[in-house]
Design a protein around this motif. Sequence first.
Motif, PDB file in Angstrom:
ATOM      1  N   THR A 176      -9.390  -7.271   0.950  1.00 40.89           N
ATOM      2  CA  THR A 176      -8.006  -6.811   0.956  1.00 40.89           C
ATOM      3  C   THR A 176      -7.283  -7.447  -0.224  1.00 40.89           C
ATOM      4  OG1 THR A 176      -7.347  -8.589   2.386  1.00 40.89           O
ATOM      5  CG2 THR A 176      -7.912  -6.535   3.465  1.00 40.89           C
ATOM      6  N   GLU A 177      -6.050  -6.994  -0.386  1.00 42.08           N
ATOM      7  CA  GLU A 177      -5.256  -7.358  -1.563  1.00 42.08           C
ATOM      8  C   GLU A 177      -5.240  -8.855  -1.828  1.00 42.08           C
ATOM      9  OE1 GLU A 177      -4.530  -5.037   0.441  1.00 42.08           O
ATOM     10  OE2 GLU A 177      -3.595  -3.363  -0.568  1.00 42.08           O
ATOM     11  N   ARG A 218      -2.480   2.975  -6.449  1.00 39.09           N
ATOM     12  CA  ARG A 218      -3.423   1.868  -6.537  1.00 39.09           C
ATOM     13  C   ARG A 218      -4.460   1.929  -5.436  1.00 39.09           C
ATOM     14  NH1 ARG A 218      -1.406  -3.981  -7.198  1.00 39.09           N
ATOM     15  NH2 ARG A 218      -3.597  -4.246  -6.722  1.00 39.09           N
ATOM     16  N   SER A 272      -8.956  -3.429  -7.183  1.00 42.13           N
ATOM     17  CA  SER A 272      -7.838  -3.270  -6.255  1.00 42.13           C
ATOM     18  C   SER A 272      -7.689  -1.847  -5.769  1.00 42.13           C
ATOM     19  CB  SER A 272      -6.560  -3.716  -6.954  1.00 42.13           C
ATOM     20  OG  SER A 272      -6.413  -2.971  -8.135  1.00 42.13           O
ATOM     21  N   SER A 273      -8.444  -0.921  -6.341  1.00 40.26           N
ATOM     22  CA  SER A 273      -8.151   0.479  -6.039  1.00 40.26           C
ATOM     23  C   SER A 273      -8.645   0.920  -4.666  1.00 40.26           C
ATOM     24  CB  SER A 273      -8.756   1.368  -7.112  1.00 40.26           C
ATOM     25  OG  SER A 273     -10.145   1.196  -7.082  1.00 40.26           O
ATOM     26  N   HIS A 274      -9.526   0.180  -4.072  1.00 33.62           N
ATOM     27  CA  HIS A 274     -10.031   0.703  -2.798  1.00 33.62           C
ATOM     28  C   HIS A 274      -9.894  -0.306  -1.663  1.00 33.62           C
ATOM     29  CE1 HIS A 274     -13.363  -1.003  -5.140  1.00 33.62           C
ATOM     30  NE2 HIS A 274     -13.806  -1.465  -3.992  1.00 33.62           N
ATOM     31  N   PHE A 275      -8.803  -1.049  -1.691  1.00 34.54           N
ATOM     32  CA  PHE A 275      -8.553  -1.950  -0.571  1.00 34.54           C
ATOM     33  C   PHE A 275      -8.241  -1.146   0.681  1.00 34.54           C
ATOM     34  CE2 PHE A 275      -6.987  -5.122  -3.859  1.00 34.54           C
ATOM     35  CZ  PHE A 275      -8.201  -5.785  -3.873  1.00 34.54           C
ATOM     36  N   GLY A 276      -8.672  -1.653   1.758  1.00 36.52           N
ATOM     37  CA  GLY A 276      -8.318  -1.018   3.021  1.00 36.52           C
ATOM     38  C   GLY A 276      -9.202   0.157   3.363  1.00 36.52           C
ATOM     39  N   THR A 277     -10.141   0.485   2.510  1.00 29.36           N
ATOM     40  CA  THR A 277     -11.035   1.605   2.805  1.00 29.36           C
ATOM     41  C   THR A 277     -12.331   1.051   3.362  1.00 29.36           C
ATOM     42  OG1 THR A 277     -11.780   1.474   0.542  1.00 29.36           O
ATOM     43  CG2 THR A 277     -10.110   3.125   1.014  1.00 29.36           C
ATOM     44  N   PRO A 278     -13.077   1.913   4.045  1.00 26.75           N
ATOM     45  CA  PRO A 278     -14.318   1.400   4.636  1.00 26.75           C
ATOM     46  C   PRO A 278     -15.288   0.871   3.591  1.00 26.75           C
ATOM     47  CG  PRO A 278     -13.761   3.563   5.492  1.00 26.75           C
ATOM     48  CD  PRO A 278     -12.803   3.287   4.398  1.00 26.75           C
ATOM     49  N   SER A 331     -14.610  -4.378   1.968  1.00 31.62           N
ATOM     50  CA  SER A 331     -14.247  -5.293   3.046  1.00 31.62           C
ATOM     51  C   SER A 331     -13.150  -6.240   2.583  1.00 31.62           C
ATOM     52  CB  SER A 331     -15.477  -6.087   3.479  1.00 31.62           C
ATOM     53  OG  SER A 331     -15.993  -6.741   2.343  1.00 31.62           O
ATOM     54  N   ARG A 391       0.828  -1.217   0.000  1.00 31.56           N
ATOM     55  CA  ARG A 391       0.000   0.000   0.000  1.00 31.56           C
ATOM     56  C   ARG A 391       0.852   1.251   0.000  1.00 31.56           C
ATOM     57  NH1 ARG A 391      -5.114  -1.624   3.686  1.00 31.56           N
ATOM     58  NH2 ARG A 391      -5.654  -3.401   2.387  1.00 31.56           N
TER      59      ARG A 391
END
Lengths: 143, 981
Positions: free
Chosen positions: B141-142, A49, B130-136, B139, A43
Amino acid sequence: MIACVAVVGHQNNPLYLQSFTGADDALKLHHIVHCSLDVIDERVNNPKRSVITLNESYLGLLYPTESYKVYGYLSNTKVKFLVVTTDLDVKDTDIRSFFRRFHAAYVDAVSNPFHVPGKKIISRIFAVRVSGIVKAFAPGTYG
Amino acid sequence: MSLVAVFAEFRRDWAEALRFYEEAYRALREETVVNKGLMIATSTRLPPVQRLVEIRAVAEQLFFKISTLLLHGGKVEEAIAWFNRHFNSYKHLVGLDEVSFLHWDWLSRQFLVFAELLETSSAAIPNTLSSHFGTPESSLTEWEIQPAYYYQLAANYLREKRYCLDNLLSTGDSEFSRTSGKVPESVMPSVFIGQSARLVEQGDMIEVLPLSDAEYVQYALSEAQRFQDSYEIIALFRKACESFTNLKAPRLASLCSNRMAKEYFFTEDFTDAKKLFDTVSSLYRQEGWVTLLWESLGYLQECSIRLDSAKDFIEYSLEMASLPIFANGDQEIPDSKREYGPAGLPSQSRREALQSEVLSLVRGEEIVSRTDRGCSIAVTKEQPVRIDVDIISPLRMVLLVSVAFHDQSVKPGSPVMFTLSLVSQLPCSIEVDELEIEFNQPKCNFIIINAVEEISAARSNGDNQDVRIETAPSIVLPTNKWLRLTYDVKSDQSGKLECLSVTARIGKSFKICCQAESPASMEDLPFWKFEGMVQTFPTKDPVLSFSGQKVIQVEEPDPEVDLILNASSPALVGESFVVPLTVIPRGHEVYSGELKINLVDARGGGLLMSPRETDPFSSGNHHVELISISRMGDDDESRIHSDKIKKIQQSFGVVSVPDLRVGDKWSCKLEIKWHKPKSVMLYASLGYSPNSAEAARVNVHRSLQIEGKIPISITHTFMMPFRREPLLLSKVKSLPGADQNVYLALNETSILIVTARNSSEVPLRVKSMMIQSNSNKNETPYSIQHVGGVSADDSLLVPGGEFKGVFSVRPKIDSPNLELGSVCLNWNRDLTLSDSEDSGVVTEQKLPAVIVEQSPLVVSLEFPPHAILGIPFLFYIKVSNQTNLLQEIKYSLGDTQSFVFCGPHDNAGFILPKMEYVMSYKLVPLCSGSQQLPQATITSLRYSAALNPSVTATTIFVYPSEPNFFVADNEKETILAKLNL
């Protein structure tokens, strides 16, 4: 419930790792925390990304395992904070405020003039404070 | 419902099919919950174990359909969500202990199937995911969209299955095995999914009979035993590991490698296990994850025993013993064996145990494997163990050696202090029997022996008598405390002296060889650098700790030979300047001496030429040249003999020096020639051996700065003959001062005065001066005659003095660019002891080209050399026409106070071709002394040019009265004779 918290230094070396499960699963938690660093690297190195702006220290959910979830937080000095929870449904705001408290505790610990930056955190007060924060953590308790 | 779904699928109505499959799955789920709630007691058709198996099988089937349809439609997120729901619904549905392995097997299969589905439909996964992993908002992840993640989990559950199965088989006292002893035969899958049945042949009839749970468990157990799960686990982990490596997730990949290695270990493939554990532990070492490394090292330790490698076992054990434990959890938990492997829980007591285990091994005891009692290793005299520790080795924690010389350089033969510091992070003190210090100069090597061991060690080293042996009262290394030993080291050999390594011997057959490190450039210890330890220094002197080096420069012995270079005066350009060089041995004898001469520009810039100009044809580019090195006062034969090596280039020369005893003397002459005035450093260095044996060479260096100067500066002037003035048209036309060209009139004699000035600081002697024509032809377009000047016979030229030569020049052709040749001045130094054969040095300077042209009119003035006050004299102005044209001239004569004259003030006249026009005036001087004649101006109308005779040409001395010279007759004759010369 929080299973484990960890502070990881620049060279991806563990500075502090405490498990709160009571069971002897330290090795497993070490593995989980260590593997989560891959996601942090991913990240941080590919900011385009992800929509996480670099200004934000909170990295979000890093790594779900079957029974745990790992959340990450990156300080300005590139110190990584990780928390492993057993709750599979945790609100982001709760985790964020948890990290803020955790970070504050870390800042206080390394502000100790006798602490050498980059070395493991051995302060008892830090440990007590962190376990206090962990105990107080319950989903929904923080605004 | 599922039938409806199948039908919909058949009709390619995917949405409908999906809806009905989901519906069917939900219905199944409800039934499962109900069943679970009633503790499987109200089982309808099937016994509980088989009922559960059936539910799982049906769920799997439905889920497979659902996820295939979702992935096919590109709904990856939904498929993953469905999978998570599926997994969470069934993960706790373990069932009875006896058949728990079936549960893990099933779970593993879910992951495997899903991973394969994901892999086959990976093209359908949108990149935007993949562009919004880790965002609320997400749900996911990579790794959750990566099949590798599921492969790895599948392997994990398969491993779980294997554990359960192993436990079951090892206890072997389960209720089922007691009740039913025999594995039922002819069991086959029933027509319904998830059900099994037994085929019973009764005559020709084949009847399908349901199984009891006990029978089914026996059947499942026997089926499970047939499979080699380990291979599948390894294959799955390998697949995951490779994908994670490609995804640049080294830590996850190493986790998979770690698991894979454990599986290899389980299958007793220790070579592969060791290889994998080694790669895994290097990552953990690099990042300082002690606990993870500890686990891997424990396996590696065990692998080494099983592979019968005592060296590896010692290395791994020592590394483990010297690791800082991450957390102080000392309580041993019974399950830690499974968790941590053979190493057990990392703790201080374990470290201590490991150390004592290794020490007892190297002192001769056997170590038995923890997993297989039949396997053991030992260190024997026949198979000694030697461990090498370099600066990147993790075993630096075990033994770190820092060495420092107390000085930076030392004279050969004089002792220098040398501190050897050792530190160990092993949990208990370690006693070393012997330390062997190795230098790059083997003569300096020495051994330090523990005083307690002295007698036995001296005996064992009997064959090594020439090595210096020191004793120390005890060589004990406490934990993290520097052991400092200081000794003197003496080297006779000049050059670099470096401590290479220190080998510590413990026991009879174990050695640990550490690369020596300089305290100034010592790296922190791995792992321990993160520990909050008190910082300690390898030497007591903190300065030495920061700047100490393991290298010392042993200087060359002081030369005891004099090398004398002399140059009395600056060198003069053009001459062969001789520098005498003398070698006088004072204390050393000179053997195989070699003298190197080097000329270098004193103002920097290195060589006197650029390297590109080294070809012989461009030798003219050398401003200063070394011509020869010759022995003084030698005849030619001995010179050839002595100059065995003699290489001379323009700025560099090598010459061999014969062997000299003390009291001898050897000298030579360096002949150097300057082509340009330049300041030059002359470096002479003599390299020799002080004795005839092959020994270190000693060098003597001398340098001398020599200025190169221009000896003589030559200037020249052209003059017209006295009181004769030709009209040169181009000179008249040219702007005054615009060009420096010299104009000469054709067929008129001009005077050339050459002045040579001694610009050096030494007196010179001019031998001759002449003008040399450049053209080789006999007939030159001009004639030059030496008409006079200062006497040319070896006239002495003191510094600053001038020498003048007078030449008459008569050009014979009309040319705008007439080369007159060059002035050649032959000179030499005015030396009292100059050699008679010295031919002198020729300095040549080119004369500039002159412009020669025909002068149309030549004016000459005629009047007596002196006049007497009041007595008239005649003053003629003659203008000769050199052309074939009629020339009209105007002339005028101005008034002056000093003279009265008769004749016209202004007049004009014509001059016929080749004729002369004479104007005559009679003048009476009115004043005495040097007087200026009236100013005459002659103007040519044709050329519009005026001629004014110069002031010097029109000056006359007027005597007040007739002078009376009294000259004796004989003197008069002498004067006359001289005048006639």
